[in-house]
Design an enzyme around this catalytic site. Structure first.
Site, PDB file in Angstrom:
ATOM      1  N   ASN A  10       0.787  -1.137   0.023  1.00 14.37           N
ATOM      2  CA  ASN A  10       0.185  -0.001   0.090  1.00 14.37           C
ATOM      3  C   ASN A  10       0.868   1.227   0.092  1.00 14.37           C
ATOM      4  OD1 ASN A  10      -1.674   2.160   0.694  1.00 14.37           O
ATOM      5  ND2 ASN A  10      -2.796   1.148   2.190  1.00 14.37           N
ATOM      6  N   ARG A  94      -2.625  -2.134  -3.609  1.00 13.27           N
ATOM      7  CA  ARG A  94      -3.601  -1.341  -3.292  1.00 13.27           C
ATOM      8  C   ARG A  94      -3.829  -0.145  -4.294  1.00 13.27           C
ATOM      9  NH1 ARG A  94      -5.158   3.403   0.748  1.00 13.27           N
ATOM     10  NH2 ARG A  94      -7.311   3.503   0.304  1.00 13.27           N
ATOM     11  N   HIS A 183     -13.254   2.478  -0.096  1.00 13.53           N
ATOM     12  CA  HIS A 183     -13.086   1.515   1.181  1.00 13.53           C
ATOM     13  C   HIS A 183     -13.559   0.148   0.640  1.00 13.53           C
ATOM     14  CE1 HIS A 183     -13.105   5.091   4.364  1.00 13.53           C
ATOM     15  NE2 HIS A 183     -12.046   4.693   3.980  1.00 13.53           N
ATOM     16  N   GLY A 213     -13.686   4.871  10.467  1.00 14.23           N
ATOM     17  CA  GLY A 213     -12.547   5.301  10.928  1.00 14.23           C
ATOM     18  C   GLY A 213     -12.294   6.710  10.901  1.00 14.23           C
ATOM     19  N   ARG A 244     -12.956  15.222   7.417  1.00 12.53           N
ATOM     20  CA  ARG A 244     -13.744  15.527   6.211  1.00 12.53           C
ATOM     21  C   ARG A 244     -15.195  15.909   6.721  1.00 12.53           C
ATOM     22  NH1 ARG A 244     -11.873  10.246   3.756  1.00 12.53           N
ATOM     23  NH2 ARG A 244      -9.522  10.501   3.052  1.00 12.53           N
ATOM     24  N   GLU A 387      -8.438  -5.422   5.219  1.00 11.28           N
ATOM     25  CA  GLU A 387      -8.202  -5.044   3.796  1.00 11.28           C
ATOM     26  C   GLU A 387      -6.700  -5.827   3.224  1.00 11.28           C
ATOM     27  OE1 GLU A 387      -9.363  -0.699   2.880  1.00 11.28           O
ATOM     28  OE2 GLU A 387      -8.865  -0.977   4.977  1.00 11.28           O
TER      29      GLU A 387
END
Length: 401
Positions: A10, A94, A183, A213, A244, A387
Site C-alpha cells: 500500500n 492497493r 473503502h 475510521g 472531512r 483489507e
C-alpha cells in the site's frame, strides 16, 4: 512446493505499508511500514510475524519509493522471506481509483499502468503514489505477477440510479463525474465475513456495512453486491469523518468563494482537512472526544451528536434501499472499538428491528461477533476488517487461475 505467498503493498505519497501472507492458511509472515520517505528522519518498522520475533525499527534517510522497497526486501530477507523467494506468487497493490474501467483485480501490464495514470485527475493524491509503488516493484521483480486491487471495484455494481448525480448528462460524462465509492476492499471483506457470522452464503444476505475510521463510509450490500455507498466522486461525500465534512450543500463552496473570498484550494483544504470532527471540536480521535464528553464538554458532545445524526440518516436510507436488512456490521477503528458509537447509532431505531445488548456491546475482541439481542430481527455485528487479507486473496485467486 508451489508458490503460495503474496506480498501486499500500500504505497502512499510518503509511505509504504506492507504485509507478506501465506495463502495456504491466510497466515501473516511479516508486516511493516516505511514512513516519511524523502526525509532525513525516515522510519522503517518491521515485524517478523512468522517467527514471533520482536519488531525492528530504524531511523535514517530513505530517499524515495525505490529505496523504500529495497529496504522492505532487505528486512524480509533477514527473516528468510526475500522477494527472490520461489514461494512468492504475486505482489498485490492497493490502488485507490479504478474508475469505471477496473471492476475486478487486474494483472498489471503497461496498458493497465497507462489507464491508472489516466485516472489520476479522479484521485490526484493517491493514484500517483500507487503508481510509484507498482513501477518500483515491477523493476525489482519484473518476472513476478503484479496485481492491482482497486478501492472502487466493489462499488461498480451500483445501479445507475445510485451511481449517477443529477447533473447535465453530457457534462458529467465528459468529466467522468459519478459516484465511485471507496473503502471497497473493506466493504467486500466485511460483508462476506458478516454472512459467515450469520451462517449464510453472501448471496442470501443483505448487509449495511459501516466502515468507521478517520475516514468513514457506509454501503448497502444486497446478496454480496454493492447497491449504494456513501462516498462519491471522491472520499469527501457522505458520513462525518475525522477531518472531512461529508455531505454539505454544494452552494457552501460558492458562498465561501464569493462571500468568504476563499480560493478553491483553500476550500478544498477546509472540507478535507479542517472539517468533520476536528473542525467541530478540535479533536478527531473518538477516544478523546468520549473522554471530553464524560468531562461534560458541550463542544465535544455536539460534535458526537452530529456524527451520530449523520450515521443514523444513512442507516435509515439504506434500510429503505435494501428493503430487507439482515445485519448491520460495524468495522474499522471506531466501528470496532467505540461501543458508545454503536449504541448511539441504533438507539431509537427499534421499529427498524435494531438494538444492541448492553453487555455484549461492551465486550472487546478481535473476532467477528454479534452485539444484538438474541431475538433481534436485524443482527448488529462487529466485524474487524482485513483489507490486506482481502487484497492478498483477490491477487492470489487471479494468478492461480
Amino acid at each position: 512446493m508451489s508458490a503460495t505467498r503474496v506480498l501486499v503493498l500500500n504505497s502512499g505519497s510518503s509511505s509504504v505499508k506492507y504485509q507478506l501472507l501465506d495463502m495456504r492458511d491466510s497466515s501473516r509472515l511479516a508486516a511493516g511500514l516505511v514512513e516519511r520517505i524523502g526525509e532525513e528522519t525516515s522510519r522503517i518498522r518491521h515485524t517478523p510475524l512468522a517467527s514471533g520475533g520482536e519488531t525492528r525499527e530504524s531511523v535514517g534517510p530513505v530517499a524515495d519509493h525505490e529505496a523504500a522497497l529495497k529496504a522492505v526486501a532487505e528486512e524480509l530477507s533477514r527473516d528468510g522471506l526475500g522477494l527472490d523467494s520461489p514461494e512468492l506468487a504475486a505482489i498485490g497493490h492497493r490502488v485507490v481509483h479504478g474508475g469505471r474501467t477496473f471492476t475486478e483485480p487486474t494483472v498489471i501490464d503497461d496498458t493497465v499502468l497507462a489507464e491508472i495514470e489516466r485516472l489520476i485527475p479522479l484521485a490526484p493524491l493517491h493514484n500517483p503514489a500507487n503508481l510509484t509503488g507498482i513501477r518500483t516493484a515491477r523493476a525489482l521483480r519484473p518476472d513476478l505477477p503484479q496485481v492491482a486491487v482497486f478501492d472502487t471495484a466493489f462499488h461498480t455494481t451500483m445501479p445507475e440510479p445510485a451511481a449517477r448525480y443529477a447533473l447535465d448528462v453530457a457534462t458529467a460524462d465528459e468529466h467522468r463525474i459519478r459516484r465511485y465509492g471507496f473503502h471497497g476492499t473493506s466493504h467486500a471483506y466485511v460483508s462476506r465475513a458478516t454472512a459467515r457470522l450469520l451462517g449464510k452464503a453472501p448471496e442470501d444476505v443483505n448487509v449495511i456495512v459501516l466502515h468507521l475510521g478517520n475516514g468513514a463510509s457506509a454501503s448497502a450490500v444486497r446478496g454480496g453486491r454493492c447497491v449504494d455507498t456513501s462516498m462519491g466522486l471522491t472520499p469527501l461525500e457522505g458520513l462525518v469523518m475525522g477531518t472531512r465534512s461529508g455531505d454539505v450543500d454544494p452552494a457552501v463552496i460558492f458562498h465561501l468563494a464569493r462571500v468568504g473570498g476563499m480560493s478553491i484550494d483553500e476550500i478544498d483544504t477546509l472540507l478535507n482537512k479542517k472539517s468533520g470532527l476536528i473542525g467541530l471540536c478540535g479533536d478527531n480521535d473518538m477516544r478523546e472526544i468520549r473522554r471530553r464528553i464524560d468531562a461534560a464538554d458541550e463542544e465535544a458532545k455536539l460534535a458526537f451528536d452530529i456524527y451520530i445524526h449523520r450515521l443514523k440518516k444513512y442507516i435509515g436510507a439504506y434500510c429503505a434501499v435494501l428493503g430487507r436488512v439482515d445485519a448491520i456490521a460495524f468495522t474499522a477503528g471506531v466501528g470496532e472499538n467505540a461501543s458508545e458509537v454503536r449504541e448511539a447509532a441504533v438507539a431509537g431505531l427499534e421499529t427498524l428491528g435494531l438494538a444492541v445488548d448492553g453487555a455484549l456491546n461492551a465486550v472487546r475482541g478481535d473476532e467477528p461477533r454479534l452485539v444484538s439481542p438474541a431475538d433481534a430481527r436485524v443482527k448488529v455485528a462487529v466485524v474487524p476488517t482485513d483489507e490486506e487479507l482481502e487484497i492478498a486473496a483477490q491477487a492470489y485467486a487471479l494468478v492461480k487461475k
